[in-house]
Scaffold this motif. Structure first.
Motif, PDB file in Angstrom:
ATOM      1  N   GLN A 108      -5.482 -25.750  30.249  1.00  7.33           N
ATOM      2  CA  GLN A 108      -6.297 -24.851  30.428  1.00  7.33           C
ATOM      3  C   GLN A 108      -7.757 -25.423  30.483  1.00  7.33           C
ATOM      4  N   LEU A 109      -7.882 -26.432  29.362  1.00  8.48           N
ATOM      5  CA  LEU A 109      -8.998 -26.931  29.412  1.00  8.48           C
ATOM      6  C   LEU A 109      -9.487 -28.215  30.274  1.00  8.48           C
ATOM      7  N   PHE A 110      -8.247 -28.764  30.567  1.00  9.59           N
ATOM      8  CA  PHE A 110      -8.240 -30.006  31.290  1.00  9.59           C
ATOM      9  C   PHE A 110      -7.163 -29.797  32.579  1.00  9.59           C
ATOM     10  N   PRO A 111      -7.743 -29.044  33.718  1.00 10.29           N
ATOM     11  CA  PRO A 111      -6.810 -28.872  34.576  1.00 10.29           C
ATOM     12  C   PRO A 111      -6.029 -30.128  35.501  1.00 10.29           C
ATOM     13  N   GLY A 112      -6.953 -30.990  35.246  1.00  8.42           N
ATOM     14  CA  GLY A 112      -6.403 -32.488  36.018  1.00  8.42           C
ATOM     15  C   GLY A 112      -5.731 -33.389  35.259  1.00  8.42           C
ATOM     16  N   CYS A 113      -5.409 -32.899  34.097  1.00 11.88           N
ATOM     17  CA  CYS A 113      -4.520 -33.845  33.090  1.00 11.88           C
ATOM     18  C   CYS A 113      -3.107 -33.358  33.480  1.00 11.88           C
ATOM     19  N   PRO A 114      -2.211 -34.815  33.876  1.00 13.83           N
ATOM     20  CA  PRO A 114      -1.023 -34.589  34.337  1.00 13.83           C
ATOM     21  C   PRO A 114      -0.306 -34.109  33.087  1.00 13.83           C
ATOM     22  N   GLU A 115       0.855 -33.163  33.522  1.00 12.68           N
ATOM     23  CA  GLU A 115       1.607 -32.333  32.979  1.00 12.68           C
ATOM     24  C   GLU A 115       2.288 -33.083  31.631  1.00 12.68           C
ATOM     25  N   ASP A 116       2.867 -34.432  32.240  1.00 16.21           N
ATOM     26  CA  ASP A 116       3.629 -35.046  30.793  1.00 16.21           C
ATOM     27  C   ASP A 116       2.729 -35.550  29.836  1.00 16.21           C
ATOM     28  N   ARG A 140      -4.157 -25.123  14.737  1.00 16.26           N
ATOM     29  CA  ARG A 140      -2.734 -24.014  14.859  1.00 16.26           C
ATOM     30  C   ARG A 140      -3.534 -22.770  15.596  1.00 16.26           C
ATOM     31  N   ALA A 141      -4.887 -22.469  15.648  1.00 16.22           N
ATOM     32  CA  ALA A 141      -5.491 -21.518  16.167  1.00 16.22           C
ATOM     33  C   ALA A 141      -5.680 -21.957  17.615  1.00 16.22           C
ATOM     34  N   LEU A 142      -5.623 -23.012  18.090  1.00 20.54           N
ATOM     35  CA  LEU A 142      -5.620 -23.650  19.452  1.00 20.54           C
ATOM     36  C   LEU A 142      -7.237 -23.517  20.037  1.00 20.54           C
ATOM     37  N   SER A 143      -8.046 -23.786  18.953  1.00 18.04           N
ATOM     38  CA  SER A 143      -9.571 -23.624  19.133  1.00 18.04           C
ATOM     39  C   SER A 143      -9.831 -24.911  20.111  1.00 18.04           C
ATOM     40  N   GLU A 144     -10.707 -24.620  20.949  1.00 17.48           N
ATOM     41  CA  GLU A 144     -11.311 -25.450  21.920  1.00 17.48           C
ATOM     42  C   GLU A 144     -11.458 -27.021  21.275  1.00 17.48           C
ATOM     43  N   GLY A 145     -12.224 -26.769  20.273  1.00 16.73           N
ATOM     44  CA  GLY A 145     -12.680 -27.859  19.581  1.00 16.73           C
ATOM     45  C   GLY A 145     -11.575 -28.869  18.992  1.00 16.73           C
ATOM     46  N   ALA A 146     -10.462 -28.144  18.586  1.00 18.10           N
ATOM     47  CA  ALA A 146      -9.476 -29.070  18.038  1.00 18.10           C
ATOM     48  C   ALA A 146      -8.551 -29.692  19.297  1.00 18.10           C
ATOM     49  N   VAL A 147      -8.387 -28.893  20.102  1.00 20.77           N
ATOM     50  CA  VAL A 147      -7.625 -29.463  21.639  1.00 20.77           C
ATOM     51  C   VAL A 147      -8.327 -30.523  22.165  1.00 20.77           C
ATOM     52  N   VAL A 148      -9.681 -30.419  22.302  1.00 22.48           N
ATOM     53  CA  VAL A 148     -10.564 -31.381  22.836  1.00 22.48           C
ATOM     54  C   VAL A 148     -10.437 -32.958  21.782  1.00 22.48           C
ATOM     55  N   SER A 149     -10.581 -32.615  20.757  1.00 20.40           N
ATOM     56  CA  SER A 149     -10.346 -33.620  19.752  1.00 20.40           C
ATOM     57  C   SER A 149      -8.957 -34.406  19.883  1.00 20.40           C
ATOM     58  N   ALA A 150      -8.165 -33.465  20.155  1.00 21.41           N
ATOM     59  CA  ALA A 150      -6.657 -34.193  20.290  1.00 21.41           C
ATOM     60  C   ALA A 150      -6.651 -35.115  21.554  1.00 21.41           C
ATOM     61  N   ALA A 180     -17.052 -45.456  24.964  1.00 25.84           N
ATOM     62  CA  ALA A 180     -17.533 -43.785  25.209  1.00 25.84           C
ATOM     63  C   ALA A 180     -17.645 -43.602  26.684  1.00 25.84           C
ATOM     64  N   ALA A 181     -18.098 -44.419  27.478  1.00 23.66           N
ATOM     65  CA  ALA A 181     -18.089 -44.118  28.721  1.00 23.66           C
ATOM     66  C   ALA A 181     -16.998 -44.065  29.540  1.00 23.66           C
ATOM     67  N   GLY A 182     -16.022 -44.944  29.092  1.00 26.49           N
ATOM     68  CA  GLY A 182     -14.728 -44.651  29.643  1.00 26.49           C
ATOM     69  C   GLY A 182     -13.828 -43.355  29.337  1.00 26.49           C
ATOM     70  N   VAL A 183     -14.171 -43.096  28.329  1.00 23.94           N
ATOM     71  CA  VAL A 183     -13.403 -41.877  27.772  1.00 23.94           C
ATOM     72  C   VAL A 183     -14.086 -40.574  28.346  1.00 23.94           C
ATOM     73  N   GLU A 184     -15.355 -40.656  28.390  1.00 26.16           N
ATOM     74  CA  GLU A 184     -15.962 -39.769  29.364  1.00 26.16           C
ATOM     75  C   GLU A 184     -15.575 -39.423  30.754  1.00 26.16           C
ATOM     76  N   ALA A 185     -15.387 -40.743  31.418  1.00 30.20           N
ATOM     77  CA  ALA A 185     -14.917 -40.674  32.665  1.00 30.20           C
ATOM     78  C   ALA A 185     -13.417 -40.123  32.774  1.00 30.20           C
ATOM     79  N   VAL A 186     -12.733 -40.264  32.015  1.00 27.43           N
ATOM     80  CA  VAL A 186     -11.211 -39.601  32.210  1.00 27.43           C
ATOM     81  C   VAL A 186     -11.485 -38.242  31.964  1.00 27.43           C
ATOM     82  N   LEU A 187     -12.496 -37.864  30.821  1.00 29.86           N
ATOM     83  CA  LEU A 187     -12.492 -36.418  30.464  1.00 29.86           C
ATOM     84  C   LEU A 187     -12.951 -35.541  31.854  1.00 29.86           C
ATOM     85  N   ARG A 188     -13.901 -36.252  32.299  1.00 27.09           N
ATOM     86  CA  ARG A 188     -14.638 -35.580  33.531  1.00 27.09           C
ATOM     87  C   ARG A 188     -13.543 -35.566  34.621  1.00 27.09           C
ATOM     88  N   GLU A 189     -12.883 -36.480  34.832  1.00 31.02           N
ATOM     89  CA  GLU A 189     -11.804 -36.182  35.984  1.00 31.02           C
ATOM     90  C   GLU A 189     -10.803 -35.245  35.523  1.00 31.02           C
TER      91      GLU A 189
END
Length: 213
Positions: A108-116, A140-150, A180-189
């Protein structure tokens, strides 16, 4: 073992606990029953310097109380075994449902993330007893911050040379700065919705199927 009395460490005999026997932690039913059967008992702790806290090691109980507790445990051992099996099955089913919900939240937060990949991140972050972000209250509450951290943690270790930098002796904070830039590039995609317009064909194509990926 030493007992602290008035801020002063004393031997067990000095504080009238020397006649007790030590029962290591691990068997919850036996520990509970041994304390019930003992007129006198004490909790044994050890200070963990790395974690900076006291951790429970077991209990001191009367030998006769421990014997009675063991008899009680033997009497209903099969019933407790069956209950443990049922509880294990229930927890396993709960873990599967939670991992699926975590993966769905990632998508939901990262639609471009492959399902697997979403499933792999969810399974890792939500493993029972791991202490990872998925097992925290926010996780456990599926908060956005926790999911993004994972997701960030997964990208850092899988999609960047972060681990190699650490192994080569680069300090953790410096290694994180470098990738950091590489991580952000993947997240942006992954934050993209996975669909883009194809002007030449006058239609939409799935960005996840592009040949340059």
């Amino acid at each position: 073992m030493l007992a602290v009395e008035g801020g002063v460490p004393r031997c067990l005999d000095c504080v009238d606990l020397g006649h007790l026997v030590f029962l290591p932690r691990g068997d919850t039913a036996l520990t509970r029953r041994a304390r019930e059967e003992s007129a006198l008992s004490a909790v044994v702790v050890r200070f963990d310097r790395r974690r900076g806290r006291y951790e429970r090691q077991g209990v001191l109980v009367e030998e006769s109380g421990l014997a009675r507790a063991e008899e009680r445990c033997l009497a209903d051992a099969e019933a407790r075994r069956r209950r443990r099996v049922r509880d294990a099955g229930r927890r396993a089913a709960e873990d599967v449902r939670f991992a699926e919900a975590f993966a769905a939240r990632i998508r939901q937060l990262f639609p471009g993330c492959p399902e697997d990949r979403a499933r792999a991140i969810a399974a890792h972050a939500s493993a029972r007893g791991s202490g990872r972000v998925g097992r925290s209250a926010a996780g456990r509450a599926l908060s956005e911050g926790a999911v993004v951290s994972a997701v960030v943690a997964s990208v850092r270790h899988v999609d960047t040379p972060y681990d190699q930098l650490l192994m080569s002796g680069v300090p953790r904070h410096e290694a994180r700065r470098r990738i950091a830039a590489g991580v952000e590039a993947v997240l942006r995609e992954w934050r993209a919705d996975g669909v883009r317009a194809d002007p030449a064909a006058g239609r939409e194509v799935d960005a996840g199927c592009r040949g340059d990926r």
